[in-house]
Design an enzyme around this catalytic site. Structure first.
Site, short mmCIF file in Angstrom:
data_model
loop_
_atom_site.label_atom_id
_atom_site.label_comp_id
_atom_site.label_asym_id
_atom_site.label_seq_id
_atom_site.Cartn_x
_atom_site.Cartn_y
_atom_site.Cartn_z
N LYS A 17 13.85 5.95 5.56
CA LYS A 17 13.50 4.90 4.58
C LYS A 17 12.81 5.52 3.35
O LYS A 17 13.17 5.22 2.22
CB LYS A 17 12.55 3.90 5.26
N ASN A 18 11.82 6.37 3.60
CA ASN A 18 11.01 6.86 2.48
C ASN A 18 11.72 7.92 1.64
O ASN A 18 11.22 8.31 0.59
CB ASN A 18 9.65 7.37 2.97
N ARG A 66 5.42 -2.19 -2.17
CA ARG A 66 4.81 -1.46 -3.28
C ARG A 66 5.67 -0.28 -3.73
O ARG A 66 5.54 0.17 -4.88
CB ARG A 66 3.39 -1.04 -2.96
N CYS A 113 -3.33 -3.28 -0.35
CA CYS A 113 -2.42 -3.64 0.75
C CYS A 113 -3.15 -3.41 2.06
O CYS A 113 -4.28 -2.95 2.07
CB CYS A 113 -1.11 -2.88 0.66
N ARG A 126 -4.69 1.77 -2.50
CA ARG A 126 -3.44 2.32 -3.01
C ARG A 126 -3.17 2.03 -4.49
O ARG A 126 -2.18 1.36 -4.82
CB ARG A 126 -2.27 1.85 -2.14
N ASP A 135 1.70 8.53 8.76
CA ASP A 135 2.64 7.52 9.26
C ASP A 135 2.90 7.65 10.77
O ASP A 135 3.63 6.83 11.34
CB ASP A 135 3.97 7.61 8.50
N ARG A 177 10.67 -3.64 8.58
CA ARG A 177 10.66 -2.96 7.28
C ARG A 177 11.08 -1.50 7.44
O ARG A 177 11.60 -0.92 6.49
CB ARG A 177 9.25 -2.98 6.67
#
Ligand code: EPU
Length: 417
Positions: free
Chosen positions: A22-23, A91, A115, A120, A303, A395
């Site tokens: 995803k990132n 974001r 958040c 952040r 993470d 997500r």
């Protein structure tokens, strides 16, 4: 709203294939804005955050389709604005800032606000745009970024920022002259972005190190790219094997980007074996407690902190978990406590007294990685765990319950009125 019901205590067995990251996919999708034409991205996971970025690209004027490969046609951009509704949903939407300023010389980006895991801010993204020659005006909750001309610059980040580095790289790719980014993020997702930008015609050196040099080129062209595998998803499945005393094989696992996490897991008793089918991960009968401190890559990834904390909750002995990246990333801890975990938090440090086991309870997911940690705890716990607000997990983990079920877990998604 959906909820997971997990009956714990089943050791996982079988094979699971790791999805695209995803990132990595999010900044690469944003980078398609840099060049007109049709870009083709393979191995993009089917996730809510990916849909949100697709919506953002469509809002800006792109055509996006996701059938197998994700195709973005970025011929015409009609807007230059990342609106509040999309930025507050995700974001990472701020990743369109660099490409929009580069292509249109103008962008209006909603300021994300706080958040669940921390404040952040995006001050460092804005500082990088300023260094490249942009004027910034903050007004009505938006940052207006205007640059009649982008010019190469020396950008030093005081704090390592992943999406900040990505934004700076994307804008610098078409700036006049050379940009040097120091204290750059070294995350694998930055390497993947550099690979995509290079196939678009950019001239980038040093991605993966803390010094990235970008020689601006006049224009970029559309490109095809296959997104790197998701190290965080792979790490989460490794912990799933560990926490259930399971024995699983991970296909497409980017082990070169998981060295620190794998070293900590080995210290706790997990065994790794490279096989022709993939990486075999075997959980021990009893887990040893291990301390971890999160840090930018190649350190222990923030993470994976919540998932590792769940693992330590059932280890033998006391472990100290220190979170250095985000100030509020312990939201899973009160929920784990409901399942019998003994964890005390003082600032950025959590002291976990391993209990050898957890018991099922109703709990609530608060953010993406916190929800993953609760799923892991539920897989290991005696009895039934109900996890509310699992939209967070959608997500970042593709069909997580189906893939865990295929490994023998007893997990159901139920819809609640
Ligand atoms: N920071 C600032 N100012 C800035 C930017 C960052 O002070 O302008 C601070 C942050 O508040 C934080 C630290 O710098 O304390 C690092 O934040 P970073 O900018 O690196 O985080 P990010 O780029 O917003 C990405 C991932 C996160 C991951 C972090 C850290 C994406 C889309 N998101 O966020 O992923 O936790 O890097 O590795 O790449 C997740 O997937 O669950 C997730 C939150």
């Amino acid at each position: 709203m959906d909820r997971f019901i997990i009956n714990g205590g089943r050791p996982l067995q079988g094979t699971v294939s790791i999805s695209g990251a995803k990132n990595a996919a999010l900044p690469i999708m944003a980078a398609t804005l840099l060049a007109p034409g049709t870009h083709r991205l393979n191995n993009v996971p089917a996730l809510r955050d990916i849909d949100t970025m697709a919506q953002m690209l469509e809002h800006l004027g792109c055509k996006v389709s996701h059938n197998g490969a994700l195709e973005v046609c970025a011929n015409h951009l009609n807007f230059d604005e990342a609106p509040y509704d999309l930025v507050k949903t995700m974001r990472a939407s701020v990743l369109v800032m660099g490409p929009l300023v580069a292509r249109l010389r103008h962008a209006r980006i909603s300021l994300p606000g706080g958040c669940a895991i921390g404040a952040r801010p995006i001050n460092l993204h804005l500082k990088a745009m300023e260094a490249l020659g942009a004027d910034i005006h903050l007004k009505d909750g938006y940052a207006e970024v205007i640059a009649s001309r982008l010019k190469g610059a020396d950008i030093h980040f005081d704090v390592v920022t992943v999406t900040g580095t990505a934004n700076a790289m994307m804008a610098a790719a078409v700036a006049d002259g050379t940009t040097t980014i120091t204290n750059a993020a070294r995350e694998p997702e930055i390497i993947d972005l550099a690979l995509f930008l290079s196939s678009m015609g950019a001239d980038i050196e040093g991605a993966g190190s803390d010094r990235i040099v970008i020689r601006g080129v006049p224009q970029l062209k559309p490109a095809e790219h296959t997104v790197v595998a998701d190290r965080i998803e792979a790490g989460t499945f490794m912990i799933a094997a560990a926490i259930t005393g399971g024995d699983i094989v991970l296909e497409n696992v980017p082990t070169e980007f998981l060295q620190t996490a794998m070293a900590r897991l080995e210290e706790s008793g997990v065994r790794f074996e490279s096989t022709s089918r993939g990486l075999r991960v075997t959980g021990p009968e009893a887990l040893a407690s291990v301390d971890v401190t999160t840090a930018p890559h190649p350190g222990f990834a923030t993470d994976l902190q919540a998932q590792f904390t769940a693992l330590m909750a059932i280890a033998e002995g006391t472990s100290v978990i220190t979170e250095t990246i985000f100030e509020n990333r312990f939201m899973h801890i009160p929920e784990l406590a409901r399942m019998g975990a003994d964890i005390s938090v003082d600032g950025g440090t959590a002291v976990v007294k391993g209990m050898g086991k957890l018991t099922g309870a109703p709990v609530m997911a608060t953010d993406l990685r916190a929800s993953a940690s609760l799923v892991l705890a539920g897989l290991a716990a005696e009895g039934t765990t109900e996890i509310d607000r699992i939209y967070h997990i959608d997500r970042g983990y593709e069909r997580i319950e189906e893939r865990l079920r295929a490994l023998g877990a007893d997990i159901e998604r139920v819809s609640v009125e």
